[in-house]
Design a protein around this motif. Structure first.
Motif, PDB file in Angstrom:
ATOM      1  N   GLY A 113       0.576  -1.201   0.128  1.00  0.00           N
ATOM      2  CA  GLY A 113       0.019   0.068   0.061  1.00  0.00           C
ATOM      3  C   GLY A 113       0.600   1.363   0.071  1.00  0.00           C
ATOM      4  O   GLY A 113       0.126   2.261   0.194  1.00  0.00           O
ATOM      5  N   ARG A 114       2.216   1.438  -0.214  1.00  0.00           N
ATOM      6  CA  ARG A 114       2.915   2.517  -0.263  1.00  0.00           C
ATOM      7  C   ARG A 114       3.040   2.959  -1.740  1.00  0.00           C
ATOM      8  O   ARG A 114       2.618   2.339  -2.636  1.00  0.00           O
ATOM      9  N   GLN A 115       2.800   4.211  -1.800  1.00  0.00           N
ATOM     10  CA  GLN A 115       2.923   5.029  -2.868  1.00  0.00           C
ATOM     11  C   GLN A 115       4.128   5.102  -3.397  1.00  0.00           C
ATOM     12  O   GLN A 115       5.089   4.967  -2.696  1.00  0.00           O
ATOM     13  N   ARG A 116       4.242   5.661  -4.600  1.00  0.00           N
ATOM     14  CA  ARG A 116       5.557   5.865  -5.403  1.00  0.00           C
ATOM     15  C   ARG A 116       6.380   6.973  -4.418  1.00  0.00           C
ATOM     16  O   ARG A 116       5.855   7.810  -4.184  1.00  0.00           O
ATOM     17  N   GLY A 117       7.641   6.711  -4.346  1.00  0.00           N
ATOM     18  CA  GLY A 117       8.288   7.387  -3.582  1.00  0.00           C
ATOM     19  C   GLY A 117       8.320   7.379  -2.077  1.00  0.00           C
ATOM     20  O   GLY A 117       9.338   7.905  -1.193  1.00  0.00           O
ATOM     21  N   ALA A 118       7.330   6.487  -1.467  1.00  0.00           N
ATOM     22  CA  ALA A 118       7.451   6.266  -0.139  1.00  0.00           C
ATOM     23  C   ALA A 118       8.306   5.573   0.510  1.00  0.00           C
ATOM     24  O   ALA A 118       8.890   4.631  -0.229  1.00  0.00           O
ATOM     25  N   ALA A 119       8.736   5.903   1.532  1.00  0.00           N
ATOM     26  CA  ALA A 119      10.069   5.294   2.365  1.00  0.00           C
ATOM     27  C   ALA A 119       9.506   3.913   2.826  1.00  0.00           C
ATOM     28  O   ALA A 119       8.520   3.554   3.346  1.00  0.00           O
ATOM     29  N   PHE A 120      10.611   2.961   2.598  1.00  0.00           N
ATOM     30  CA  PHE A 120      10.400   1.650   3.064  1.00  0.00           C
ATOM     31  C   PHE A 120      11.723   1.276   3.709  1.00  0.00           C
ATOM     32  O   PHE A 120      12.624   0.682   3.140  1.00  0.00           O
ATOM     33  N   PRO A 121      12.109   1.779   4.900  1.00  0.00           N
ATOM     34  CA  PRO A 121      13.542   1.407   5.662  1.00  0.00           C
ATOM     35  C   PRO A 121      13.963   0.256   5.543  1.00  0.00           C
ATOM     36  O   PRO A 121      13.144  -0.941   5.751  1.00  0.00           O
ATOM     37  N   GLY A 122      15.322  -0.020   5.186  1.00  0.00           N
ATOM     38  CA  GLY A 122      15.778  -1.444   4.865  1.00  0.00           C
ATOM     39  C   GLY A 122      15.723  -2.061   3.511  1.00  0.00           C
ATOM     40  O   GLY A 122      16.614  -2.194   2.948  1.00  0.00           O
ATOM     41  N   LEU A 123      14.283  -2.127   3.172  1.00  0.00           N
ATOM     42  CA  LEU A 123      14.073  -2.466   1.714  1.00  0.00           C
ATOM     43  C   LEU A 123      14.578  -1.550   0.837  1.00  0.00           C
ATOM     44  O   LEU A 123      15.539  -1.845  -0.166  1.00  0.00           O
ATOM     45  N   ASP A 124      14.441  -0.122   0.917  1.00  0.00           N
ATOM     46  CA  ASP A 124      14.973   0.726   0.131  1.00  0.00           C
ATOM     47  C   ASP A 124      16.661   0.748   0.165  1.00  0.00           C
ATOM     48  O   ASP A 124      16.919   1.135  -1.023  1.00  0.00           O
ATOM     49  N   GLN A 125      17.313   0.490   1.021  1.00  0.00           N
ATOM     50  CA  GLN A 125      18.627   0.511   1.188  1.00  0.00           C
ATOM     51  C   GLN A 125      19.550  -0.720   0.574  1.00  0.00           C
ATOM     52  O   GLN A 125      20.651  -0.547   0.284  1.00  0.00           O
ATOM     53  N   LEU A 126      18.689  -1.882   0.870  1.00  0.00           N
ATOM     54  CA  LEU A 126      19.450  -3.057   0.539  1.00  0.00           C
ATOM     55  C   LEU A 126      18.860  -4.044  -0.585  1.00  0.00           C
ATOM     56  O   LEU A 126      19.547  -5.077  -1.043  1.00  0.00           O
ATOM     57  N   ASP A 127      17.781  -3.408  -1.163  1.00  0.00           N
ATOM     58  CA  ASP A 127      17.193  -4.292  -2.146  1.00  0.00           C
ATOM     59  C   ASP A 127      17.844  -4.870  -3.272  1.00  0.00           C
ATOM     60  O   ASP A 127      18.087  -5.679  -3.834  1.00  0.00           O
ATOM     61  N   PHE A 128      18.709  -3.503  -3.864  1.00  0.00           N
ATOM     62  CA  PHE A 128      19.532  -3.598  -4.862  1.00  0.00           C
ATOM     63  C   PHE A 128      20.808  -4.480  -4.804  1.00  0.00           C
ATOM     64  O   PHE A 128      21.333  -5.005  -5.502  1.00  0.00           O
ATOM     65  N   VAL A 129      21.267  -4.306  -3.482  1.00  0.00           N
ATOM     66  CA  VAL A 129      22.358  -5.083  -2.995  1.00  0.00           C
ATOM     67  C   VAL A 129      22.313  -6.514  -3.073  1.00  0.00           C
ATOM     68  O   VAL A 129      23.040  -7.398  -3.617  1.00  0.00           O
TER      69      VAL A 129
END
Length: 181
Positions: A113-129
């Motif tokens: 349910g998060r909108q575009r650009g909404a923060a998701f701590p942890g996921l935002d920083q390590l998903d690409f890694v």
């Protein structure tokens, strides 16, 4: 190997995965990957995940890996650190994995349910890694295990969120992003 060497190797080895998401912002626009489709009333990915941005991000990461390979001997000699050379499969796999991780994170954000650009701590920083390393492990297992030993992985997990937050804040300050995270 001392702490400084571990940090340098971690940063060097992750550069082809660090660059794609930033390059995608600059190259983005055009048709979204999901074509506007929804699932259970929510967009699959959203307008922020485009074919052009994804291709641009992968290309930027791959070109950077090739450039790093070209300068590796002289940089390694100058700083006195044994830097890894990127095998050709990893040149493509790391940035492709980074972009896939970002796309997967968008899918998860839409499902929660998060909108575009909404923060998701942890996921935002390590998903690409996570996906960059997984893609590299699939195409070059020996190189990945040899390069990302436990201390290097620890540095990546600690330093990446700090780099992610600071580069996003910089992009926001420059007007390249609508939110600072």
């Amino acid at each position: 190997m001392d702490v400084l060497e571990v940090v340098v190797v971690a940063f060097w080895a992750m550069l082809p995965a660090y660059v794609p998401n930033n390059a995608a912002v600059l190259a983005g626009g055009g048709p979204p990957i999901d074509g506007g489709r929804t699932w259970r009333g929510r967009r699959l990915l959203g307008d922020g995940k485009t074919w052009r941005g994804t291709a641009g991000g992968i290309a930027a990461g791959a070109l950077l890996a090739l450039a790093l390979n070209a300068v590796r001997p002289s940089v390694a000699d100058a700083i006195g650190v044994a830097l890894p050379e990127f095998p050709l499969a990893v040149v493509v796999a790391m940035p492709a994995g980074a972009m896939a991780g970002d796309i997967l994170a968008s899918f998860v954000k839409r499902r929660t349910g998060r909108q575009r650009g909404a923060a998701f701590p942890g996921l935002d920083q390590l998903d690409f890694v996570a996906l960059a390393l997984l893609f590299s492990l699939v195409v070059a297992p020996a190189w990945t295990v040899e390069t990302f030993w436990p201390s290097v992985l620890a540095v990546v997990v600690v330093v990446t969120p700090l780099l992610h937050v600071s580069t996003n804040a910089g992009a926001y300050a420059l007007g390249l992003k609508d939110e600072p995270w």
